[in-house]
Design a protein around this motif. Structure first.
Motif, PDB file in Angstrom:
ATOM      1  N   SER B 130      67.085  32.662 -10.943  1.00 59.07           N
ATOM      2  CA  SER B 130      67.850  31.651 -11.656  1.00 59.07           C
ATOM      3  C   SER B 130      69.131  32.294 -12.119  1.00 59.07           C
ATOM      4  CB  SER B 130      67.061  31.082 -12.831  1.00 59.07           C
ATOM      5  OG  SER B 130      66.856  32.088 -13.783  1.00 59.07           O
ATOM      6  N   ILE B 131      70.084  31.469 -12.444  1.00 55.13           N
ATOM      7  CA  ILE B 131      71.370  31.971 -12.893  1.00 55.13           C
ATOM      8  C   ILE B 131      71.350  31.976 -14.412  1.00 55.13           C
ATOM      9  CG2 ILE B 131      73.843  31.519 -12.928  1.00 55.13           C
ATOM     10  CD1 ILE B 131      73.516  30.318 -10.132  1.00 55.13           C
ATOM     11  N   PRO B 132      71.295  33.156 -15.020  1.00 60.00           N
ATOM     12  CA  PRO B 132      71.072  33.208 -16.471  1.00 60.00           C
ATOM     13  C   PRO B 132      72.257  32.702 -17.275  1.00 60.00           C
ATOM     14  CG  PRO B 132      71.340  35.426 -15.591  1.00 60.00           C
ATOM     15  CD  PRO B 132      71.371  34.499 -14.419  1.00 60.00           C
ATOM     16  N   GLN B 133      73.448  33.062 -16.861  1.00 62.80           N
ATOM     17  CA  GLN B 133      74.633  32.679 -17.634  1.00 62.80           C
ATOM     18  C   GLN B 133      75.618  31.959 -16.737  1.00 62.80           C
ATOM     19  OE1 GLN B 133      75.092  32.957 -20.832  1.00 62.80           O
ATOM     20  NE2 GLN B 133      73.214  34.109 -21.227  1.00 62.80           N
ATOM     21  N   SER B 134      75.974  30.745 -17.102  1.00 61.97           N
ATOM     22  CA  SER B 134      77.034  30.080 -16.362  1.00 61.97           C
ATOM     23  C   SER B 134      77.831  29.264 -17.364  1.00 61.97           C
ATOM     24  CB  SER B 134      76.446  29.193 -15.268  1.00 61.97           C
ATOM     25  OG  SER B 134      75.646  28.193 -15.840  1.00 61.97           O
ATOM     26  N   TRP B 135      78.935  28.709 -16.864  1.00 69.14           N
ATOM     27  CA  TRP B 135      79.789  27.950 -17.789  1.00 69.14           C
ATOM     28  C   TRP B 135      79.032  26.816 -18.439  1.00 69.14           C
ATOM     29  CZ3 TRP B 135      84.594  27.447 -14.084  1.00 69.14           C
ATOM     30  CH2 TRP B 135      85.145  28.731 -13.925  1.00 69.14           C
ATOM     31  N   LEU B 136      78.183  26.179 -17.611  1.00 75.68           N
ATOM     32  CA  LEU B 136      77.517  24.987 -18.118  1.00 75.68           C
ATOM     33  C   LEU B 136      76.128  25.286 -18.670  1.00 75.68           C
ATOM     34  CD1 LEU B 136      78.342  22.597 -15.160  1.00 75.68           C
ATOM     35  CD2 LEU B 136      79.411  22.603 -17.399  1.00 75.68           C
ATOM     36  N   GLY B 137      75.483  26.270 -18.069  1.00 74.96           N
ATOM     37  CA  GLY B 137      74.070  26.492 -18.355  1.00 74.96           C
ATOM     38  C   GLY B 137      73.781  26.596 -19.843  1.00 74.96           C
ATOM     39  N   GLY B 138      72.800  25.855 -20.305  1.00 70.04           N
ATOM     40  CA  GLY B 138      72.355  25.955 -21.690  1.00 70.04           C
ATOM     41  C   GLY B 138      73.253  25.253 -22.681  1.00 70.04           C
ATOM     42  N   LYS B 139      74.421  24.785 -22.237  1.00 71.10           N
ATOM     43  CA  LYS B 139      75.301  24.098 -23.183  1.00 71.10           C
ATOM     44  C   LYS B 139      74.932  22.621 -23.240  1.00 71.10           C
ATOM     45  CE  LYS B 139      79.122  27.281 -23.002  1.00 71.10           C
ATOM     46  NZ  LYS B 139      78.967  27.961 -21.679  1.00 71.10           N
ATOM     47  N   THR B 140      75.196  22.059 -24.378  1.00 70.68           N
ATOM     48  CA  THR B 140      74.763  20.687 -24.555  1.00 70.68           C
ATOM     49  C   THR B 140      75.697  19.980 -25.531  1.00 70.68           C
ATOM     50  OG1 THR B 140      72.812  19.341 -24.966  1.00 70.68           O
ATOM     51  CG2 THR B 140      73.111  21.211 -26.411  1.00 70.68           C
ATOM     52  N   ILE B 141      75.867  18.690 -25.334  1.00 71.42           N
ATOM     53  CA  ILE B 141      76.715  17.889 -26.225  1.00 71.42           C
ATOM     54  C   ILE B 141      75.793  16.995 -27.035  1.00 71.42           C
ATOM     55  CG2 ILE B 141      78.448  16.057 -26.329  1.00 71.42           C
ATOM     56  CD1 ILE B 141      79.505  17.105 -23.652  1.00 71.42           C
ATOM     57  N   SER B 142      76.043  16.916 -28.331  1.00 75.77           N
ATOM     58  CA  SER B 142      75.189  16.086 -29.160  1.00 75.77           C
ATOM     59  C   SER B 142      76.005  14.950 -29.760  1.00 75.77           C
ATOM     60  CB  SER B 142      74.581  16.952 -30.272  1.00 75.77           C
ATOM     61  OG  SER B 142      74.103  16.137 -31.301  1.00 75.77           O
ATOM     62  N   ILE B 143      75.592  13.720 -29.461  1.00 73.72           N
ATOM     63  CA  ILE B 143      76.254  12.553 -30.031  1.00 73.72           C
ATOM     64  C   ILE B 143      75.226  11.789 -30.847  1.00 73.72           C
ATOM     65  CG2 ILE B 143      77.548  10.448 -29.534  1.00 73.72           C
ATOM     66  CD1 ILE B 143      78.032  11.722 -26.694  1.00 73.72           C
ATOM     67  N   ALA B 144      75.438  11.737 -32.128  1.00 72.05           N
ATOM     68  CA  ALA B 144      74.541  11.015 -33.042  1.00 72.05           C
ATOM     69  C   ALA B 144      73.080  11.383 -32.810  1.00 72.05           C
ATOM     70  CB  ALA B 144      74.745   9.498 -32.901  1.00 72.05           C
ATOM     71  N   GLY B 145      72.844  12.669 -32.649  1.00 75.16           N
ATOM     72  CA  GLY B 145      71.468  13.119 -32.498  1.00 75.16           C
ATOM     73  C   GLY B 145      70.906  12.979 -31.088  1.00 75.16           C
ATOM     74  N   ILE B 146      71.716  12.440 -30.171  1.00 77.03           N
ATOM     75  CA  ILE B 146      71.274  12.354 -28.776  1.00 77.03           C
ATOM     76  C   ILE B 146      71.892  13.531 -28.026  1.00 77.03           C
ATOM     77  CG2 ILE B 146      71.247  10.948 -26.690  1.00 77.03           C
ATOM     78  CD1 ILE B 146      69.783   9.680 -29.049  1.00 77.03           C
ATOM     79  N   PHE B 147      71.055  14.312 -27.369  1.00 81.27           N
ATOM     80  CA  PHE B 147      71.542  15.507 -26.689  1.00 81.27           C
ATOM     81  C   PHE B 147      71.800  15.218 -25.220  1.00 81.27           C
ATOM     82  CE2 PHE B 147      69.602  17.108 -30.465  1.00 81.27           C
ATOM     83  CZ  PHE B 147      70.340  18.224 -30.798  1.00 81.27           C
ATOM     84  N   LEU B 148      72.995  15.582 -24.766  1.00 83.00           N
ATOM     85  CA  LEU B 148      73.323  15.426 -23.358  1.00 83.00           C
ATOM     86  C   LEU B 148      73.644  16.807 -22.789  1.00 83.00           C
ATOM     87  CD1 LEU B 148      75.639  12.284 -23.683  1.00 83.00           C
ATOM     88  CD2 LEU B 148      73.212  12.338 -23.090  1.00 83.00           C
ATOM     89  N   PRO B 149      72.727  17.405 -22.041  1.00 83.02           N
ATOM     90  CA  PRO B 149      72.970  18.740 -21.497  1.00 83.02           C
ATOM     91  C   PRO B 149      74.158  18.719 -20.536  1.00 83.02           C
ATOM     92  CG  PRO B 149      70.681  18.040 -21.174  1.00 83.02           C
ATOM     93  CD  PRO B 149      71.442  16.851 -21.645  1.00 83.02           C
ATOM     94  N   GLU B 150      75.034  19.708 -20.671  1.00 80.90           N
ATOM     95  CA  GLU B 150      76.254  19.690 -19.858  1.00 80.90           C
ATOM     96  C   GLU B 150      75.996  19.789 -18.356  1.00 80.90           C
ATOM     97  OE1 GLU B 150      79.401  22.176 -21.292  1.00 80.90           O
ATOM     98  OE2 GLU B 150      79.188  21.406 -23.335  1.00 80.90           O
ATOM     99  N   PRO B 151      75.054  20.633 -17.902  1.00 75.95           N
ATOM    100  CA  PRO B 151      74.858  20.689 -16.445  1.00 75.95           C
ATOM    101  C   PRO B 151      74.504  19.314 -15.864  1.00 75.95           C
ATOM    102  CG  PRO B 151      73.609  22.423 -17.536  1.00 75.95           C
ATOM    103  CD  PRO B 151      74.144  21.539 -18.600  1.00 75.95           C
ATOM    104  N   GLN B 152      73.594  18.607 -16.535  1.00 76.25           N
ATOM    105  CA  GLN B 152      73.207  17.302 -16.028  1.00 76.25           C
ATOM    106  C   GLN B 152      74.342  16.300 -16.175  1.00 76.25           C
ATOM    107  OE1 GLN B 152      71.027  19.383 -17.518  1.00 76.25           O
ATOM    108  NE2 GLN B 152      68.934  18.582 -17.462  1.00 76.25           N
TER     109      GLN B 152
END
Lengths: 414, 297, 328
Positions: B130-152
């Protein structure tokens, strides 16, 4: 060597004694069958196991100075220094193929014993075949508790099973509670094959007995393309401890999905499997600081027992990996089996079985943190104490039980 | 067990995750839909194409430190060539079968899938990567408590862009029209000087390139090993069939439906049964509409 | 003229089958090695299964990649009846066959409206649903599966410790039965209908052929025989879990011999199984322990090559010259 008339006479009168003698004369090598998945989804475990067994083979067949059975001197002393040869077979995680391979190894390759199998479902059929042919089966790394309870005479397991592992986790919780840590609610998260089901059942049972509340018990499909919905439920439940029983693939996805959905549990106490695999920590180790996993092996032991470090180095040159919970059990399993064959002074199945049943190896002559190796009447070693390991700063440290621990648990994990 | 978790927020979160995943399923499946629509062939090695794309993305990261997002066009290009070569070397001959054409195609591509898995194990070892570190990996945007993972999230955007681009390509460019014409009447296009094999090779390349995009995006959040395609293959077939064979838009809609159904099933049934929801919806749809939602064939 | 040829061919087929069955029945006299016997049993079993699959998918043209469902149902019905209620496997075998045939007909109602790939995917999906349900069905053992208690050699319980001969003869009987059913159906009213259905469903319908019922008949017969195979397999392996009797690989392993040998032909499945099954076993023996996937590469390459080179299956190697001769 000349044959005198007296020898012949003696031989003729003692035919029974001649059989093992003849057998010993022939056995310049002892063949042991190794049955693993070498293709398909869990091929990696098979390939790693192969390296672990080859490491054990080196210790047995070559002259090394470790304080392990068979390490000193070459080959099996009980059989005049006969060398051990391994035959590997692929069961592709299919019980029928495991069965067929066991039968082939016994009848064609003439193996004296079989060791395997990673998947518990395959261990069921392989051990049945071994029973029918009266060939000992050493269950090196299967952890399903049902396996040794089938009344098989030729089944042996030196390592703990899931109930022992789970009991250790709850012993740890009890100890932490005594120290004032709040542990009341648990989330179980387990995959849907035998491993996860068995583990989940054992944990649910012990939790009930000891008064812990299970707030979610999620059984998920192994190798799911997405675990978002599952993690969402874990997050809503927000138990004091998350207890996953997952293989590597699902473990990686679980941890990544948890990070993506903003779920940071107080503590994770994992049932080994994926959580002892290097691949998992390579992938998501940064998110797992402070994760606790059960195990039977700990590299910490190298501080007390230097040979553990040296043998680990031997394995590492072959595989590029440190011993983990599986590979250490595989290594130890073959040593114990070969030791029994040597003590049996025979390649006969029943004699090896009796020798295995008489096994009594003190813990410090293993590479494991066990009290000793001694099988009960069902072929289970009840003195194989599990340990709990915590992943801190890129490596595992033993935190439980106290006699093996080298550090205090960090709780909550971070 | 699940009753306590059914808060409004949990439902919205589930639907949001399902939608993002669904768009990705659509992107994975569209290549399959394209190839089928073009020449009536189901590629049973589609999951393995995805696996190759993920490995390609992984190795570009491991050896050249190219982020999966940056390497996505490279991976797509690589898969384009791969797809076209597979067509020219193998599938072309399966198309010529005079008897049992359907079976020959199914089992040729199926055999190919097994070979690809074996080769992946041979060359890449069965280790989980797996790719441990990438620009998107593991990052996520949270809007009003709803999490939207950046890769997806990026995957979803790429998916929408890819579908829009594909639509434009098929309906507005000369080559797209040639593809449409070839699909409708392969015999007649030969008369106007279109080389059927070139069009088909291009179709396979394009289909593979699309799954290449999906693979590159997925490499930043999924694990990679020789059998990884198997987890997605059946979902991709169901997605295409649900939307209707021969319809690119159907794959888009099918993907979204599959993603949403999967997420909602997990809310009401034990999660280990969540695929049952997808399969049940497929059966329901084809019982009512035997050609899928938007199918023409 | 044609009819005479046809009748002669059928007589010849029957004689060849009888001779082959007799030779097969005698092989255990010469083949004592259990490993070879094991391969022979699997070969005969898959020949029988594939022959049964061929009835629905080959003769009737309804390509099913979900027959693992019936295989698993046969295995589970037999073993649940045996372990929970003490019903002997012989009855369980029949019960499994009947259950599967009924389910196949129940599914037939909606399924036979579907065509082509929609039908194929529906069959895959329904078998997956079955697999998942058994995986989560606690009473049926869920993932733990069912271990069949073995107490010693017994014809009544159809279980044997070391000898493989009873299993061998059962597999041979199953293979012969499936072949004979196919042979018999070929010349029956159903057989003619199926050929008509396959050649042109719409035209067959307009000619007044009861397309739907003939498909249902094919599905029921096919599912019954496959379920008997499943219960045999459960007894033979003496352990079942959802993955090992209902997994997708069984659906493929039933289709592959027929496809490689010659789909929709009387001899295709037998020929295909006789080559494919020993080949898979031997490649696994030879390369499986390497951990490098060589067995997969060999196996997959062969499937691709045979599919491409012989679209009518291996059988076309034998029958082509005769066919052209007959046409003249």
């Amino acid at each position: 060597m000349t044959i005198t008339r007296r020898d012949v006479l003696l031989g003729a009168t003692a035919t029974a004694a001649l059989v093992p003698l003849a057998a010993r004369a022939q056995t310049s090598e002892v063949v042991i069958g190794v049955i693993y998945p070498f293709s398909g989804g869990s091929a990696q475990q098979g390939v790693d196991a192969q390296k672990a067994y080859e490491t054990a083979l080196e210790v047995i067949n070559k002259d090394t100075d470790f304080d392990l059975p068979l390490a000193k001197g070459e080959g099996l002393p009980g059989l005049g220094g006969a060398k051990v040869r391994l035959v590997f077979a692929d069961h592709q995680a299919d019980p029928q193929k495991g069965r067929a391979e066991a039968e082939r190894l016994i009848t064609q390759e003439k193996v004296s014993a079989i060791i395997g199998t990673y998947q518990s479902a395959v261990a069921v059929t392989v051990s049945q075949i071994c029973e029918r042919y009266q060939v000992p089966f050493v269950s090196a790394d299967n952890s399903s508790p049902s396996l040794h309870r089938r009344g098989l005479k030729y089944y042996f397991r030196a390592a703990p099973h899931d109930e022992m592992y789970s009991a250790a986790m709850f012993d740890f919780f009890d100890a932490m509670k005594k120290k004032g840590t709040k542990i009341e609610t648990l989330s179980l998260f387990h995959e849907d094959t035998i491993f996860g089901t068995d583990s989940g059942n054992a944990q649910a049972k012990i939790a009930g007995e000891r008064g812990y509340k299970i707030v979610t018990d999620i059984k998920y499909r192994a190798n799911s393309p997405s675990l978002s919905a599952e993690v969402q439920q874990l997050k809503s439940a927000n138990a004091d401890v998350l207890m996953p029983s997952s293989y590597t693939t699902d473990g990686i996805l679980l941890v990544k999905t948890m990070a993506e959905l903003g779920y940071k549990p107080n503590a994770i106490v994992a049932q080994d499997a994926g959580f002892s695999e290097k691949a998992l920590y390579d992938a998501v180790g940064d998110k797992l600081q402070g994760v606790i996993s059960r195990g039977t092996f700990s590299l910490d032991l190298a501080q007390k027992r230097p040979m553990v470090g040296k043998i680990n180095d031997m394995f590492k040159t072959r595989s590029g990996k440190d011993f983990n919970d599986l590979t250490s059990r595989q290594f130890m399993g073959l040593i114990i089996l070969a030791d029994a064959i040597s003590r049996a002074k025979s390649t006969d199945g029943e004699k090896i079985r009796d020798a295995l049943a008489a096994t009594d190896i003190p813990g410090d002559q293993t590479i494991m943190p066990w009290k000793r190796v001694k099988f009960d009447e069902m072929g289970q070693n009840n003195d194989a104490d599990p340990v709990l390991l915590q992943y801190v700063g890129g490596k595992f440290v033993t935190i439980f039980p106290p006699q093996a621990a080298i550090a205090e648990a960090i709780w909550p994990m971070k | 067990m699940w009753g306590t978790t059914l808060t409004a927020q949990a439902i919205i979160q589930s639907l949001a995750s399902g939608l993002l995943m669904g768009l990705l399923y659509g992107l994975i499946a569209v290549g399959l839909a394209l190839i089928f629509g073009l020449m009536d062939v189901t590629n049973f090695a589609h999951g393995e194409f995805l696996m190759i794309a993920m490995y390609l993305s992984f190795f570009l990261f491991a050896f050249f430190a190219i982020d999966p997002l940056l390497s996505a066009p490279l991976v797509a290009a690589g898969l384009f060539i791969f797809g076209a070569v597979i067509y020219l070397l193998i599938v072309r001959f399966a198309m010529r079968a005079k008897a049992n054409a359907g079976m020959v195609q199914i089992f040729t591509t199926f055999g190919l899938a097994i070979v690809m898995r074996g080769l992946a194990q041979f060359f890449f070892t069965p280790d989980y990567r797996s790719i441990p570190q990438s620009w998107l990996g593991g990052k996520t945007i949270s809007i009003a408590g709803i999490f939207l993972p950046e890769p997806q999230l990026v995957g979803a955007l790429v998916s929408i862009a890819a579908f829009a681009g594909l639509y434009f390509f098929i309906h507005r460019t000369d080559f797209g029209r040639a593809i449409e014409a070839t699909r409708e009447d392969p015999g007649a296009v030969a008369l106007v000087g279109i080389d059927k094999n070139r069009v088909f090779a291009f179709g396979w390349g394009l289909g593979a390139a699309l799954v290449g995009l999906a693979g590159a995006i997925m490499a930043s959040f999924f694990y990679i090993y020789p059998d990884v395609g198997a987890s997605f293959a059946l979902i991709a077939y169901v997605t295409v069939a649900l939307g209707g064979f021969g319809s690119v838009f159907g794959a888009f809609a099918g993907g979204i439906i599959v993603g949403l159904v999967e997420a909602t099933t997990a809310l009401v049934l034990p999660p280990s049964l969540k695929s049952v929801g997808i399969y049940a919806v497929y059966l329901l749809v084809v019982f009512i509409r035997p050609r899928g939602l938007f199918g023409s064939i | 003229m044609m009819d005479k040829d046809f009748a002669a061919r059928r007589r010849r087929d029957l004689i060849i089958a009888a001779v082959l069955a007799a030779i097969a029945a005698l092989t255990p006299l010469f083949v004592k090695d259990v490993v070879v016997q094991n391969i022979l049993i699997l070969t005969l079993m898959y020949a029988g299964l594939s022959q049964s699959w061929n009835i629905l998918s080959g003769y009737c043209g309804q390509i099913s990649l979900g027959h693992a469902l019936y295989f698993g149902l046969g295995a589970y019905t037999t073993e649940l009846l045996f372990t929970k209620f003490g019903v002997l496997p012989w009855f369980g075998m029949l019960a499994g066959g009947v259950v599967s045939a009924l389910i196949a007909m129940g599914l037939g109602y909606p399924f036979f409206r579907l065509r082509g790939h929609y039908f194929v995917i529906a069959t895959i999906v329904i078998a997956e649903i079955g697999l998942l349900l058994f995986h989560n069905w606690e009473w049926a053992g869920a993932a733990m599966g069912i271990t069949i208690p073995i107490r010693g050699d017994s014809w009544l319980k159809f279980q044997f410790l070391r000898t493989k001969l009873p299993y061998f003869y059962f597999a041979l009987a199953l293979c012969c039965l499936a072949w004979f059913v196919t042979w018999w159906l070929e010349n029956s009213k159903w057989g003619f209908w199926w050929r008509a259905v396959k050649d042109n469903p719409d035209a067959a319908e307009s000619l007044g052929v009861d397309v739907f019922n003939s498909k249902m008949g094919a599905a029921a017969v096919s599912a019954f025989l496959v379920a008997v195979g499943g219960s045999f397999y459960a007894q033979f392996v003496s352990y079942i879990d959802p993955e090992s009797v209902m997994g997708f690989q069984f659906s493929l392993l039933m289709a592959l011999p027929a496809v490689l040998g010659g789909i929709g032909t009387l001899w295709g499945p037998v020929l295909g199984a006789a080559i494919l099954i020993p080949l898979t076993e031997l490649t696994r023996f030879k390369f499986g322990g390497s951990g490098r996937g060589v067995d997969l590469i060999v196996y997959g390459t062969l499937i691709v090559l045979i599919s491409l080179a012989l679209p009518r299956g291996l059988l076309s190697l034998f029958s082509r010259p005769k066919k052209t001769g007959a046409a003249r």
